[in-house]
Write a protein that holds these residues in place. Structure first.
Motif, PDB file in Angstrom:
ATOM      1  N   GLU A  39       0.830  -1.207   0.000  1.00 33.47           N
ATOM      2  CA  GLU A  39       0.000   0.000   0.000  1.00 33.47           C
ATOM      3  C   GLU A  39       0.865   1.258   0.000  1.00 33.47           C
ATOM      4  O   GLU A  39       0.560   2.223  -0.703  1.00 33.47           O
ATOM      5  N   ALA A  40       1.949   1.246   0.776  1.00 30.88           N
ATOM      6  CA  ALA A  40       2.854   2.399   0.808  1.00 30.88           C
ATOM      7  C   ALA A  40       3.517   2.598  -0.553  1.00 30.88           C
ATOM      8  O   ALA A  40       3.663   3.739  -1.020  1.00 30.88           O
ATOM      9  N   GLN A  41       3.902   1.516  -1.210  1.00 39.36           N
ATOM     10  CA  GLN A  41       4.507   1.609  -2.534  1.00 39.36           C
ATOM     11  C   GLN A  41       3.502   2.146  -3.550  1.00 39.36           C
ATOM     12  O   GLN A  41       3.838   2.984  -4.387  1.00 39.36           O
ATOM     13  N   THR A  42       2.264   1.712  -3.457  1.00 38.59           N
ATOM     14  CA  THR A  42       1.218   2.206  -4.347  1.00 38.59           C
ATOM     15  C   THR A  42       0.994   3.701  -4.138  1.00 38.59           C
ATOM     16  O   THR A  42       0.850   4.464  -5.105  1.00 38.59           O
ATOM     17  N   ASP A  43       0.988   4.140  -2.885  1.00 36.78           N
ATOM     18  CA  ASP A  43       0.821   5.570  -2.584  1.00 36.78           C
ATOM     19  C   ASP A  43       1.982   6.388  -3.138  1.00 36.78           C
ATOM     20  O   ASP A  43       1.775   7.468  -3.703  1.00 36.78           O
ATOM     21  N   GLN A  48       4.096  10.040  -7.287  1.00 36.62           N
ATOM     22  CA  GLN A  48       5.090  10.324  -8.316  1.00 36.62           C
ATOM     23  C   GLN A  48       4.423  10.555  -9.674  1.00 36.62           C
ATOM     24  O   GLN A  48       4.832  11.436 -10.433  1.00 36.62           O
ATOM     25  N   GLN A  49       3.382   9.792  -9.977  1.00 27.62           N
ATOM     26  CA  GLN A  49       2.678   9.972 -11.247  1.00 27.62           C
ATOM     27  C   GLN A  49       1.933  11.301 -11.306  1.00 27.62           C
ATOM     28  O   GLN A  49       1.747  11.858 -12.383  1.00 27.62           O
ATOM     29  N   ASN A  50       1.495  11.809 -10.161  1.00 28.76           N
ATOM     30  CA  ASN A  50       0.763  13.072 -10.114  1.00 28.76           C
ATOM     31  C   ASN A  50       1.664  14.284  -9.942  1.00 28.76           C
ATOM     32  O   ASN A  50       1.172  15.403  -9.825  1.00 28.76           O
ATOM     33  N   THR A  51       2.973  14.074  -9.888  1.00 35.54           N
ATOM     34  CA  THR A  51       3.926  15.165  -9.711  1.00 35.54           C
ATOM     35  C   THR A  51       4.533  15.538 -11.054  1.00 35.54           C
ATOM     36  O   THR A  51       4.982  14.675 -11.805  1.00 35.54           O
ATOM     37  N   SER A  76      -0.449  17.768  -9.713  1.00 36.81           N
ATOM     38  CA  SER A  76      -1.554  17.916  -8.756  1.00 36.81           C
ATOM     39  C   SER A  76      -1.140  17.526  -7.344  1.00 36.81           C
ATOM     40  O   SER A  76      -1.984  17.332  -6.480  1.00 36.81           O
ATOM     41  N   THR A  77       0.162  17.406  -7.110  1.00 42.18           N
ATOM     42  CA  THR A  77       0.682  17.002  -5.809  1.00 42.18           C
ATOM     43  C   THR A  77       1.242  18.199  -5.054  1.00 42.18           C
ATOM     44  O   THR A  77       1.946  19.027  -5.636  1.00 42.18           O
ATOM     45  N   GLU A  78       0.935  18.289  -3.766  1.00 42.58           N
ATOM     46  CA  GLU A  78       1.557  19.291  -2.915  1.00 42.58           C
ATOM     47  C   GLU A  78       2.985  18.850  -2.634  1.00 42.58           C
ATOM     48  O   GLU A  78       3.221  17.693  -2.279  1.00 42.58           O
ATOM     49  N   LEU A  79       3.919  19.758  -2.777  1.00 43.61           N
ATOM     50  CA  LEU A  79       5.330  19.432  -2.568  1.00 43.61           C
ATOM     51  C   LEU A  79       5.879  20.238  -1.398  1.00 43.61           C
ATOM     52  O   LEU A  79       5.444  21.362  -1.145  1.00 43.61           O
ATOM     53  N   ALA A  80       6.848  19.658  -0.705  1.00 40.35           N
ATOM     54  CA  ALA A  80       7.518  20.345   0.395  1.00 40.35           C
ATOM     55  C   ALA A  80       8.764  21.034  -0.159  1.00 40.35           C
ATOM     56  O   ALA A  80       9.574  20.407  -0.848  1.00 40.35           O
ATOM     57  N   VAL A  81       8.906  22.302   0.152  1.00 35.42           N
ATOM     58  CA  VAL A  81      10.041  23.080  -0.353  1.00 35.42           C
ATOM     59  C   VAL A  81      11.357  22.510   0.174  1.00 35.42           C
ATOM     60  O   VAL A  81      12.351  22.458  -0.549  1.00 35.42           O
ATOM     61  N   GLY A 134      10.730  15.911  -3.924  1.00 39.02           N
ATOM     62  CA  GLY A 134      10.691  14.848  -2.926  1.00 39.02           C
ATOM     63  C   GLY A 134      10.262  13.495  -3.483  1.00 39.02           C
ATOM     64  O   GLY A 134      10.862  12.475  -3.170  1.00 39.02           O
ATOM     65  N   PRO A 135       9.212  13.439  -4.338  1.00 40.06           N
ATOM     66  CA  PRO A 135       8.815  12.155  -4.917  1.00 40.06           C
ATOM     67  C   PRO A 135       9.777  11.625  -5.975  1.00 40.06           C
ATOM     68  O   PRO A 135       9.590  10.528  -6.481  1.00 40.06           O
ATOM     69  N   GLY A 136      10.805  12.402  -6.339  1.00 35.73           N
ATOM     70  CA  GLY A 136      11.803  11.910  -7.283  1.00 35.73           C
ATOM     71  C   GLY A 136      11.630  12.391  -8.706  1.00 35.73           C
ATOM     72  O   GLY A 136      12.373  11.981  -9.586  1.00 35.73           O
TER      73      GLY A 136
END
Length: 147
Positions: A39-43, A48-51, A76-81, A134-136
């Motif tokens: 589940e964590a990998q899916t999240d 990553q796909q939405n970034t 559509s992803t919120e990112l941390a600066v 952050g998501p790569g």
């Protein structure tokens, strides 16, 4: 049938019951850990796909050796600066200033907002800049030199 047969059957039954209980709890915990990891990998994959980021401007000022990078959060992803990494010609930069839509105090980079990165003391002209989230997800752009 004597007591010894009944007693030994009872001991075997109790031992089997205890053994099955230990086996079940160990396998159930193992399967639960595997499912949690999936589940964590899916999240992470969905995030990553939405970034998506788009570097709109990279300017290097040769007189003040500073680098200004403008990036738009096009996903559509919120990112941390604080999770943003900046590489200038394969050199990892630290100590740069950031501003999201003019706000230098925020740590949250929302979709469709513009992040401006200002790094000073960058010498010589980096040639190209890579921004990594952050998501790569990353984007690369060449620099424009101004004097």
């Amino acid at each position: 049938m004597g007591f010894s047969v009944s007693g030994s059957a009872a001991i075997i039954f109790v031992a089997t019951f205890i053994g099955f209980g230990m086996f079940y709890s160990a396998t159930a915990n193992g399967f639960e850990n595997i499912n949690d990891a999936r589940e964590a990998q899916t999240d992470r994959t969905l995030e990553q796909q939405n970034t998506e980021i788009t570097v709109t401007d990279v300017t290097y000022n040769s007189t003040t050796p500073s680098l200004n990078v403008t990036v738009v959060n096009a996903g559509s992803t919120e990112l941390a600066v604080e999770d943003i990494d900046v590489l200038a010609n394969d050199d990892y930069l630290t100590g740069y200033r950031t501003a999201v839509d003019g706000d230098e105090t925020t740590g949250l980079w929302l979709p469709e907002e513009q992040l401006v990165i200002n790094a000073t003391g960058v010498s010589p002209d980096p040639g190209r800049v890579k921004i990594v989230t952050g998501p790569g997800v990353s984007a690369v752009e060449t620099t424009t030199v101004v004097s």
